[in-house]
Scaffold this motif. Structure first.
Motif, mmCIF file in Angstrom:
data_model
loop_
_atom_site.group_PDB
_atom_site.id
_atom_site.type_symbol
_atom_site.label_atom_id
_atom_site.label_comp_id
_atom_site.label_asym_id
_atom_site.label_seq_id
_atom_site.Cartn_x
_atom_site.Cartn_y
_atom_site.Cartn_z
ATOM 1 N N SER A 27 59.245 -42.665 -12.535
ATOM 2 C CA SER A 27 58.402 -41.838 -13.385
ATOM 3 C C SER A 27 58.030 -40.553 -12.655
ATOM 4 C CB SER A 27 57.117 -42.582 -13.766
ATOM 5 O OG SER A 27 57.409 -43.748 -14.491
ATOM 6 N N LEU A 28 57.830 -39.493 -13.433
ATOM 7 C CA LEU A 28 57.443 -38.218 -12.837
ATOM 8 C C LEU A 28 56.058 -38.318 -12.223
ATOM 9 C CD1 LEU A 28 58.310 -35.293 -12.410
ATOM 10 C CD2 LEU A 28 57.253 -34.717 -14.608
ATOM 11 N N TYR A 29 55.193 -39.142 -12.831
ATOM 12 C CA TYR A 29 53.836 -39.287 -12.332
ATOM 13 C C TYR A 29 53.634 -40.674 -11.704
ATOM 14 C CZ TYR A 29 53.321 -35.279 -15.386
ATOM 15 O OH TYR A 29 53.489 -34.065 -16.000
ATOM 16 N N GLY A 30 52.753 -40.729 -10.715
ATOM 17 C CA GLY A 30 52.391 -42.012 -10.116
ATOM 18 C C GLY A 30 53.242 -42.439 -8.942
ATOM 19 N N ASN A 31 54.110 -41.555 -8.457
ATOM 20 C CA ASN A 31 55.012 -41.940 -7.367
ATOM 21 C C ASN A 31 54.843 -41.100 -6.105
ATOM 22 O OD1 ASN A 31 56.672 -44.243 -8.238
ATOM 23 N ND2 ASN A 31 57.302 -42.878 -9.889
ATOM 24 N N LYS A 32 53.703 -40.451 -5.974
ATOM 25 C CA LYS A 32 53.398 -39.696 -4.758
ATOM 26 C C LYS A 32 52.497 -40.543 -3.854
ATOM 27 C CE LYS A 32 55.209 -35.708 -6.210
ATOM 28 N NZ LYS A 32 56.336 -35.038 -5.559
ATOM 29 N N ASP A 33 52.683 -40.396 -2.546
ATOM 30 C CA ASP A 33 51.738 -41.013 -1.613
ATOM 31 C C ASP A 33 50.341 -40.490 -1.950
ATOM 32 O OD1 ASP A 33 53.999 -42.029 -0.434
ATOM 33 O OD2 ASP A 33 53.944 -40.706 1.309
ATOM 34 N N TYR A 34 49.334 -41.333 -1.805
ATOM 35 C CA TYR A 34 47.997 -40.896 -2.186
ATOM 36 C C TYR A 34 46.936 -41.511 -1.275
ATOM 37 C CZ TYR A 34 47.795 -45.484 -4.526
ATOM 38 O OH TYR A 34 47.820 -46.835 -4.804
ATOM 39 N N THR A 35 45.767 -40.943 -1.329
ATOM 40 C CA THR A 35 44.610 -41.446 -0.595
ATOM 41 C C THR A 35 43.504 -41.726 -1.594
ATOM 42 O OG1 THR A 35 45.177 -40.150 1.370
ATOM 43 C CG2 THR A 35 42.904 -40.952 1.204
ATOM 44 N N LEU A 36 42.926 -42.906 -1.518
ATOM 45 C CA LEU A 36 41.861 -43.276 -2.442
ATOM 46 C C LEU A 36 40.761 -43.999 -1.678
ATOM 47 C CD1 LEU A 36 40.958 -43.386 -5.432
ATOM 48 C CD2 LEU A 36 42.076 -45.589 -5.597
ATOM 49 N N LEU A 37 39.542 -43.551 -1.872
ATOM 50 C CA LEU A 37 38.380 -44.160 -1.219
ATOM 51 C C LEU A 37 38.583 -44.250 0.296
ATOM 52 C CD1 LEU A 37 37.726 -47.032 -3.808
ATOM 53 C CD2 LEU A 37 36.705 -44.752 -3.744
ATOM 54 N N GLY A 38 39.190 -43.194 0.839
ATOM 55 C CA GLY A 38 39.368 -43.099 2.284
ATOM 56 C C GLY A 38 40.541 -43.861 2.850
ATOM 57 N N LYS A 39 41.351 -44.475 2.005
ATOM 58 C CA LYS A 39 42.486 -45.262 2.480
ATOM 59 C C LYS A 39 43.791 -44.646 1.998
ATOM 60 C CE LYS A 39 44.216 -49.997 2.822
ATOM 61 N NZ LYS A 39 43.983 -51.425 2.498
ATOM 62 N N THR A 97 48.163 -45.513 -18.239
ATOM 63 C CA THR A 97 48.432 -46.051 -16.907
ATOM 64 C C THR A 97 48.723 -44.880 -15.966
ATOM 65 O OG1 THR A 97 50.812 -46.261 -17.312
ATOM 66 C CG2 THR A 97 49.423 -48.139 -17.927
ATOM 67 N N SER A 98 48.990 -45.188 -14.711
ATOM 68 C CA SER A 98 49.184 -44.133 -13.711
ATOM 69 C C SER A 98 50.405 -43.263 -13.969
ATOM 70 C CB SER A 98 49.287 -44.756 -12.315
ATOM 71 O OG SER A 98 48.058 -45.319 -11.945
ATOM 72 N N ASN A 99 51.389 -43.767 -14.697
ATOM 73 C CA ASN A 99 52.559 -42.931 -14.984
ATOM 74 C C ASN A 99 52.521 -42.315 -16.374
ATOM 75 O OD1 ASN A 99 53.128 -45.191 -16.543
ATOM 76 N ND2 ASN A 99 55.297 -45.225 -16.037
ATOM 77 N N GLY A 100 51.370 -42.410 -17.055
ATOM 78 C CA GLY A 100 51.214 -41.746 -18.347
ATOM 79 C C GLY A 100 51.546 -42.611 -19.545
ATOM 80 N N GLU A 101 52.050 -43.825 -19.317
ATOM 81 C CA GLU A 101 52.274 -44.733 -20.438
ATOM 82 C C GLU A 101 50.930 -45.295 -20.906
ATOM 83 O OE1 GLU A 101 56.681 -46.222 -18.881
ATOM 84 O OE2 GLU A 101 55.060 -47.658 -19.081
ATOM 85 N N VAL A 102 50.945 -45.960 -22.038
ATOM 86 C CA VAL A 102 49.716 -46.553 -22.562
ATOM 87 C C VAL A 102 49.694 -48.036 -22.219
ATOM 88 C CG1 VAL A 102 48.401 -47.086 -24.653
ATOM 89 C CG2 VAL A 102 49.535 -44.868 -24.430
ATOM 90 N N TYR A 103 48.580 -48.477 -21.628
ATOM 91 C CA TYR A 103 48.468 -49.881 -21.239
ATOM 92 C C TYR A 103 48.344 -50.771 -22.470
ATOM 93 C CZ TYR A 103 46.503 -54.268 -19.580
ATOM 94 O OH TYR A 103 46.278 -55.610 -19.357
ATOM 95 N N ASP A 104 49.209 -51.777 -22.535
ATOM 96 C CA ASP A 104 49.213 -52.766 -23.615
ATOM 97 C C ASP A 104 49.004 -54.136 -22.970
ATOM 98 O OD1 ASP A 104 49.666 -54.503 -25.684
ATOM 99 O OD2 ASP A 104 51.717 -53.857 -26.093
ATOM 100 N N MET A 105 47.841 -54.723 -23.200
ATOM 101 C CA MET A 105 47.542 -55.992 -22.523
ATOM 102 C C MET A 105 48.428 -57.136 -23.007
ATOM 103 S SD MET A 105 43.823 -56.964 -24.113
ATOM 104 C CE MET A 105 43.483 -56.921 -25.878
#
Length: 268
Positions: free
Chosen positions: A59-71, A100-108
């Motif tokens: 996916s174009l979105y959601g596949n970069k290294d990231y930092t969250l809450l200091g981690k 969701t993180s890649n822009g899709e819609v979450y379906d439970m």
């Protein structure tokens, strides 16, 4: 800015600890539920099949290294053979219908999941070590960001694995590797997108045409010029193969086009 937006998206993506509610935030509605819940009248998910692994470009979105809450969370670059053991949890109505993180819609009710570092999308086999049950899910979200938990299952997947009954479970996950089809027509039908790499933005149409000619020769690629708000944007492409687009983007950045980036559009 990119890192900030990604961190914000991840906090909102459903598997992090609760941030304060901001009523001006478009996705704040999910926080109106104090804690996550199953549907009021759960439907049977016995007929829901496991996710069917197939080749999909990242996916174009959601596949970069990231930092969250200091981690720091580096995305797994070579996931083939990846396995992991730990706790699973699940998420349901609180996030149903949100992105969701890649822009899709979450379906439970789909067989999906969230993972902190596997590429999106990915397919994994989940083994509930407490009861021996297994399921295959498609990872399209980030999380869970609770200590010790390695995967957040959709309501449907958690029901199949009997995680709903216990809330969490001891699981093992195994990445399912799917080779890219050699027949390009086969996988083009899977991905409805085409990709461009924006290289420069100029105010002069003449300058844009000269830049396009130079870029076409330099990168041996078709070029494309679009006008937007009196600015001429010169792009490489279109590319049907996301892997080739990624490789060309890396080449562009190595050739001093450090602000180049990929744009995803639906094929016409």
């Amino acid at each position: 800015m990119r890192i900030f937006l990604l961190a914000l998206t991840l906090v909102l993506a459903g598997c992090a600890s609760e941030p304060p509610v901001n009523k001006d935030e478009p996705n704040a509605g999910r926080y109106q539920i104090d804690s996550d819940i199953a549907p009021h009248v759960p439907i049977s998910v016995e007929h829901v099949e496991d996710a069917h692994p197939r080749y999909e470009p990242k996916s174009l979105y959601g596949n970069k290294d990231y930092t969250l809450l200091g981690k720091d969370y580096p995305i797994v670059k070579e996931p083939k053979g990846f396995t992991q053991e730990g706790k699973s949890s699940w998420y349901g109505k609180k996030f149903h219908g949100h992105k969701t993180s890649n822009g899709e819609v979450y379906d439970m009710y789909s067989m999906s999941a969230a993972h902190k570092t596997l590429p999106i999308p990915s397919y994994v086999k989940v083994i509930n070590k407490d009861n021996g049950k297994t399921a295959i899910v498609r990872v399209n979200d980030r999380g869970p960001f609770h200590e010790g938990r390695i995967i957040d299952l959709s309501f449907a997947a958690a029901t199949k694995l009997d995680v709903i009954k216990t809330g969490t479970a001891n699981v093992k996950i195994e990445y399912i590797s799917v080779d890219k089809p050699k027949n390009s027509h086969e996988w083009h039908s899977i991905d409805p997108n085409q990709y461009y790499i924006q290289m420069v933005a100029l105010k002069s149409e003449d300058g844009a045409k000269k830049a396009a000619e130079k870029l076409q020769k330099q990168f041996n690629s078709p070029t494309n010029i679009i006008k937007s708000n009196s600015v001429y944007r010169v792009r490489l492409g279109p590319f049907l193969d996301r892997d080739i687009a990624d490789g060309t983007l890396l080449e562009a950045k190595n050739n001093s086009y450090i602000s180049a980036f990929i744009i995803q559009e639906l094929k016409k």
